[in-house]
Structure formats: structure tokens, C-alpha cells
Design an enzyme around this catalytic site. Structure first.
Site, PDB file in Angstrom:
ATOM      1  N   GLU A   1       9.084   6.554  11.625  1.00  0.00           N
ATOM      2  CA  GLU A   1       8.464   7.828  11.222  1.00  0.00           C
ATOM      3  C   GLU A   1       7.177   8.150  11.977  1.00  0.00           C
ATOM      4  O   GLU A   1       6.164   8.455  11.366  1.00  0.00           O
ATOM      5  CB  GLU A   1       8.179   7.779   9.708  1.00  0.00           C
ATOM      6  CG  GLU A   1       9.434   7.532   8.890  1.00  0.00           C
ATOM      7  CD  GLU A   1       9.171   7.381   7.395  1.00  0.00           C
ATOM      8  OE1 GLU A   1       9.993   7.856   6.610  1.00  0.00           O
ATOM      9  OE2 GLU A   1       8.140   6.779   7.013  1.00  0.00           O
TER      10      GLU A   1
ATOM     11  N   ASP B   1      -0.480   0.174   6.688  1.00  0.00           N
ATOM     12  CA  ASP B   1       0.142   1.496   6.579  1.00  0.00           C
ATOM     13  C   ASP B   1      -0.979   2.522   6.404  1.00  0.00           C
ATOM     14  O   ASP B   1      -2.161   2.163   6.409  1.00  0.00           O
ATOM     15  CB  ASP B   1       1.159   1.547   5.419  1.00  0.00           C
ATOM     16  CG  ASP B   1       2.343   2.444   5.762  1.00  0.00           C
ATOM     17  OD1 ASP B   1       2.103   3.624   6.088  1.00  0.00           O
ATOM     18  OD2 ASP B   1       3.499   1.975   5.715  1.00  0.00           O
TER      19      ASP B   1
ATOM     20  N   HIS C   1       2.112   5.586  10.929  1.00  0.00           N
ATOM     21  CA  HIS C   1       1.671   4.851   9.726  1.00  0.00           C
ATOM     22  C   HIS C   1       0.380   4.070   9.977  1.00  0.00           C
ATOM     23  O   HIS C   1       0.239   2.927   9.547  1.00  0.00           O
ATOM     24  CB  HIS C   1       2.784   3.908   9.233  1.00  0.00           C
ATOM     25  CG  HIS C   1       3.940   4.621   8.596  1.00  0.00           C
ATOM     26  ND1 HIS C   1       3.891   5.128   7.312  1.00  0.00           N
ATOM     27  CD2 HIS C   1       5.176   4.936   9.069  1.00  0.00           C
ATOM     28  CE1 HIS C   1       5.053   5.714   7.021  1.00  0.00           C
ATOM     29  NE2 HIS C   1       5.838   5.617   8.072  1.00  0.00           N
TER      30      HIS C   1
HETATM   31  C1  TNX Z   1      10.534   5.266   4.557  1.00  0.00           C
HETATM   32  S1  TNX Z   1      11.792   2.678   5.544  1.00  0.00           S
HETATM   33  C2  TNX Z   1       9.593   4.420   5.092  1.00  0.00           C
HETATM   34  C3  TNX Z   1       8.486   3.926   4.256  1.00  0.00           C
HETATM   35  C4  TNX Z   1       8.528   4.503   2.867  1.00  0.00           C
HETATM   36  C5  TNX Z   1       9.960   4.542   2.386  1.00  0.00           C
HETATM   37  C6  TNX Z   1      10.101   5.023   0.976  1.00  0.00           C
HETATM   38  C7  TNX Z   1      10.705   2.951   6.572  1.00  0.00           C
HETATM   39  C8  TNX Z   1      10.829   2.198   7.794  1.00  0.00           C
HETATM   40  N1  TNX Z   1       9.734   3.852   6.332  1.00  0.00           N
HETATM   41  O1  TNX Z   1       7.260   4.207   4.885  1.00  0.00           O
HETATM   42  O2  TNX Z   1       7.749   3.722   2.040  1.00  0.00           O
HETATM   43  O3  TNX Z   1      10.705   5.392   3.223  1.00  0.00           O
HETATM   44  O4  TNX Z   1      11.428   4.862   0.529  1.00  0.00           O
END
Ligand code: TNX
Length: 545
Positions: free
Chosen positions: A339, A205, A275
Site C-alpha cells: 500500500e 507503521d 506506512h
Molecule cells: C492491509 S495486509 C494492510 C494493513 C492493514 C490491513 C487491515 C497489508 C500488507 N496491509 O496495513 O492493517 O489491511 O486488514
């Protein structure tokens, strides 16, 4: 004298009481209780040669555990005449055999006053039968040491059991905070006890790259360490302390083997193309701007992501995934996809040229850059298919183009999973509304630091994964997972607190048929039996009910 005689006659004549239902989590599919019990101190463990080497090892470990706890020797005896030995009733003990007519991972146990007979479908069935038997014994069995005055009795009963879902996952983010090999093993131990069979290992990440890749050594030399960490929830702060760590490939193999001995498959996640700041800090040429980049000290979603406009990005990803595919025997590799901001792609000449080259055009619902992410997913998926691997991705990978056979991990609610299932693709449900164990379990002012929403075990327990789906569509839901992101979790003690008892609640969502779920029965089991077990095993957990 007379009263004693009368008492003895009465005990013989009066019908004994049927045993109470044992407090097993996850609750088996069916239990029929009987009267009486069998004392298993010194019991033999018979098996026939339908049992694999792996299952025989489970029995050997069980024999060692019984011997250590009861102080009387139990041994495994492989006997061809299993049925005869049981029928003869010369000894008391256990008898294990494989029965192919039992559903996958399932087992049947029948206990009378001399024998505990177990029929299991496969290795998992044998392992899970043992877990169930352990939960029917006094909690002291988890201490693995001699208890002088303890009675070691199993209640006479008949159990039939098999899981509702084949995929029963628990995720762990080892990037935001690093957890040692021993801590990961302790995590796997508790998963196995509650019949979870998949460990989703989030290894990369923005805040740290945690897996050694021999072709790209800087991933761990540079990417595994950050120069500080945001303090609590104030992302503008930085404690200035160097933080990091990574797993060597031989340590990863150790974890895969350790998990396998507990019937757990390890699925690694290489989160791409977003990420990826830790990788960009190591190899800045893989980004749109060329950097400079720093392994991130704060949480959130970064604008800085991999550049799919450059071929060397794919060379890099293929190099990384080749080593990952060789290392992990799992059928699936998780390629992230969540994301991924498109701000840099919109401005990047290489990305825009790629969009043109591929003939991508935006439409009213979907930007060209979103379609570019679909291209990345499909290309990586095709590459991994040649290595015999299927892919899992977060539900963002079907934003835009759904014509992709990847398995969807539905985290932004269940709609992503529903969309996948309705389009004929597989999905795993892990909505943040019920399955996010980084969120606090009660009043944030009283709880250790965690994400903003409140998810207590009751909320997790109430999750119904097939809601909104027809039975036909429901078959595409492979199972359920809970996720443990670790932005705010820096110690193993805190990690266990966030995991427990919510993981026990998710185990019933994953394993039990809906009509067997019962919040009151589960609560009683927690306080009366499961918490004492967790205490003996040395786990930290939230006690408030
Ligand atoms: C979203 S869930 C993310 C993570 C974060 C999390 C915190 C997901 C696929 N991505 O990168 O740690 O929210 O709740």
C-alpha cells in the site's frame, strides 16, 4: 465371590478395546492405536548423546512439568546404552533419540505398556514430540501443578509425524496497538503449542514506530507516540489521548531468545517505503514535502510516504536495517512494500529526477512510480544480501517488475503467490480471504470490534494453499501465515479472542496433509480437549461453534 472370579476370568480372556484416537491439534500424519496404556507418573526420561544441549533442555523442562503435575519425580538420564535400557525393561519411562532419516521437524512415537520411545529428526522434532505427548495426556498437564486424583496415562499407539510446510507463521501488528513483552511471550507460548515456527513481528507503521534504533533515537522518542487514536471506525474522531510504547533492543533480544526456546524464529518487519508516517514525524526530511508530519491517529492508507528521490532516505534505511540485521538472527527480514501510494512521488521533483536518472519509462501496465518502488525494493534487497539476509515483501513488490528474487507474502488473495511461484520465486500464502484474524468471526453486531469481513475458524480451516499450482510450482510455497492487524484491538483479551481458535485452524492448514483435515474431528477436538486446555492456560477465545 463366584461372580468376582468369573469377572476376573472374563477380563483376562476378553480382548481389550483399542484406544480411541487422541484429540491432537494439529493432527499428526499417522496414528495407529493399540490396546492398553502406560502410567507415566515418576517415569524416567532417558536420552542418548545424539540429543543436542537444546533438546536436552526441552527434556529437562518436560521432566519438571511431569514432576510438578504427578507429584512423583521424573528425571532426565543420559544413557549411552539407550537401546539396552529399553530392552531390559527394568524401568518404565520415556526414551529420546535423534534419527536423521526422519523428515525435518518430524518425529515418531511408539508407546507400549512400559515405554514411550521417541525418535526425532532434530531439535524441532524433539520439541514437537513433547507437544504431542502433552496433548495425549489429560488437559490438567497444562496446569503445571499437582493434581491428586488425576491419572497420568498415555495410550499405547504409534505415531509418525512431520509438517506439510516448513514455514508456519503467525503475524502480530504491534504498531497500531502496542503489546507488552509479557503479552508477546504469551502469544509465542500458544504458537509453540500448536507447532507454529515463525513469528512475523510488524514493528513499524504509520501509527507508531516500536523498535529502538540507536543511530536514529527520534524514531522512538517521537515516532513511538501519537497524540490520540480514532474512536472505533469513525476516523474523523480522535480520543486526544497520548498513546504509545516501544521495545528496547535488549527487550527485543529477550523475545528472540524466548521464541528460540520454543523453536520459533522471529522475523521483523520494517514496512517501507509506505506506512512510514511515524518515521517521517521523527525525521521529516525523509519525505517528499518535508512535512510537517504527525504520527497518525487514524487507520487506512496515507499519501505520505518515504521519498526515494533523496539519497538520505537510503542512508536512513540502511542505518536502520543494519541494526535490525545485527539484532535478529533470522535468515529473512521483512521489508513491507504494501500500500505505497504514489501521489506524492508523481509531484516530487526529486522522485521525478530519480526516475529520469534511472531511465525508467512507464508502459501500458505499469507507471514509472511503480517501477520506482521496484527500484527501492531491489536496492534494499541487495543491501541486505551483503549482510547475509534474504528479504520477504508483501505481494505489491512484484507489481511491475517480477524479476526479483524476494519471497512474496501473498495477502491480496493467492494470486501474488501464484505469480511468484510461476516465475520461480518463493512465496508464503496469507490471503485476506482466509488468514486475516483482524476480521470478525461472526455477526459484527454481536462480535467485538473487527474488520468488515466475516472469517470464522471454518473458513480459515478450509484454506488450501496449493490450489492453482502444479506440484513443481507448489514447491515454491514455503508455507502459510495468518495475520493479526490491530487497528481495532487495544487489549490483550481482545487480541487473544481474535487469535483463538482461528490459530488452531491455521495450524492444521500449515501442518496437516489435506487428507488428514476433517472439520468434524477438529470441532470435537476443540470443544472436548483444546478449549479445556486454553481455559487452564488462561487464554481468552471465541467459544461459539
Ligand atoms: C492491509 S495486509 C494492510 C494493513 C492493514 C490491513 C487491515 C497489508 C500488507 N496491509 O496495513 O492493517 O489491511 O486488514
Amino acid at each position: 465371590m463366584k461372580t468376582t472370579l468369573l469377572f476376573a476370568i472374563l477380563t483376562l480372556l476378553l480382548p481389550g478395546k483399542v484406544n480411541p484416537v487422541p484429540q491432537i491439534v494439529p493432527m499428526p500424519e499417522s496414528i495407529t492405536m493399540d490396546k492398553g496404556s502406560v502410567n507415566i507418573a515418576g517415569a524416567a526420561i532417558l536420552c542418548d548423546n545424539t540429543l543436542s544441549e537444546k533438546s536436552t533442555k526441552f527434556l529437562n523442562e518436560f521432566a519438571l512439568l511431569l514432576t510438578a503435575s504427578t507429584g512423583k519425580t521424573s528425571v532426565v538420564v543420559n544413557t549411552l546404552g539407550l537401546k539396552n535400557s529399553i530392552d531390559n525393561r527394568q524401568i518404565k519411562g520415556f526414551a529420546f533419540t535423534i534419527d536423521g532419516s526422519i523428515p525435518a521437524e518430524g518425529y515418531e512415537i511408539s508407546i507400549d505398556d512400559k515405554f514411550c520411545v521417541v525418535k526425532a529428526s532434530d531439535d524441532h522434532g524433539v520439541f514437537y514430540a513433547i507437544q504431542t505427548i502433552k496433548q495425549m495426556l489429560p488437559a490438567a498437564i497444562y496446569g503445571n501443578s499437582f493434581k491428586e486424583k488425576q491419572k497420568w496415562e498415555l495410550p499405547c499407539c504409534t505415531i509418525k509425524d512431520a509438517p506439510r510446510f516448513a514455514y508456519r507463521g503467525m503475524h502480530l501488528d504491534c504498531s497500531r496497538h502496542f503489546f507488552s513483552i509479557d503479552e508477546v511471550k504469551k502469544y509465542l507460548d500458544i504458537m509453540a503449542m500448536y507447532k507454529l515456527n515463525t513469528f512475523h513481528w510488524h514493528l513499524t507503521d504509520d501509527q507508531g514506530w516500536r523498535i529502538e534504533i540507536k543511530k536514529y533515537p527520534k524514531l522512538v522518542e517521537v515516532g513511538a507516540f501519537r497524540d490520540g487514536t480514532a474512536i472505533g471506525k469513525d476516523y474523523s474522531t480522535n480520543d486526544g489521548l497520548r498513546y504509545g510504547g516501544f521495545y528496547t533492543q535488549s527487550q527485543i533480544k529477550e523475545i528472540i531468545e524466548y521464541a528460540d526456546k520454543r523453536c520459533i524464529t522471529v522475523i521483523p518487519e520494517i514496512d517501507l517505503p509506505g506506512h512510514m508516517l511515524a518515521a517521517l514525524a521523527a525525521y521529516p526530511e525523509l519525505g517528499c514535502t518535508g512535512g510537517p508530519y504527525k504520527v497518525w491517529y487514524r487507520w487506512g492508507v496515507s499519501d505520505q510516504v518515504l521519498c526515494p528521490g533523496k539519497e538520505k532516505t537510503f542512508t536512513f534505511l540502511e542505518g536502520v536495517l543494519t541494526e535490525v540485521a545485527n539484532l535478529f538472527p533470522s535468515e529473512y527480514i521483512h521489508i513491507g512494500g504494501d500500500e505505497c501510494k504514489k501521489t506524492e512521488w508523481e509531484k516530487c521533483p526529486d522522485c521525478q529526477a530519480k526516475i529520469k536518472e534511472l531511465g525508467i519509462v512507464a508502459d501500458e501496465h505499469t507507471s514509472a512510480e511503480q517501477y520506482l518502488q521496484n527500484y527501492v525494493t531491489t536496492r534494499i534487497q541487495d543491501f541486505l544480501a551483503k549482510k547475509g539476509k534474504k528479504v520477504i515483501g508483501w505481494d505489491e513488490i512484484i507489481d511491475g517488475n517480477v524479476s526479483n528474487s524476494a519471497t512474496i507474502m501473498s495477502w491480496r488473495g493467492t494470486k501474488g503467490g501464484i505469480k511468484a511461484a510461476k516465475n520461480g520465486f518463493d512465496a508464503i500464502m496469507c490471503p485476506y480471504s482466509h488468514c486475516y484474524f483482524d476480521y470478525v468471526q461472526g455477526d459484527p453486531d454481536k462480535e467485538p470490534l473487527g474488520g468488515g469481513r466475516i472469517i470464522n475458524w471454518q473458513k480459515t480451516y478450509s484454506f488450501e494453499p496449493l490450489e492453482g499450482l502444479t506440484p513443481e510450482e507448489g514447491r515454491h510455497i514455503l508455507g502459510v501465515q495468518a495475520n493479526l492487524w490491530t487497528e481495532f484491538i487495544s487489549t490483550n483479551e481482545h487480541l487473544e479472542y481474535m487469535l483463538l481458535p482461528r490459530m488452531l485452524a491455521i495450524s492444521e492448514v500449515q501442518w496437516c496433509i489435506p487428507s488428514n483435515k476433517n472439520e468434524d474431528r477438529f470441532r470435537a477436538s476443540l470443544t472436548e480437549h483444546q478449549f479445556p486446555i486454553l481455559d487452564i492456560m488462561g487464554y481468552n477465545y471465541r467459544k461459539d461453534q
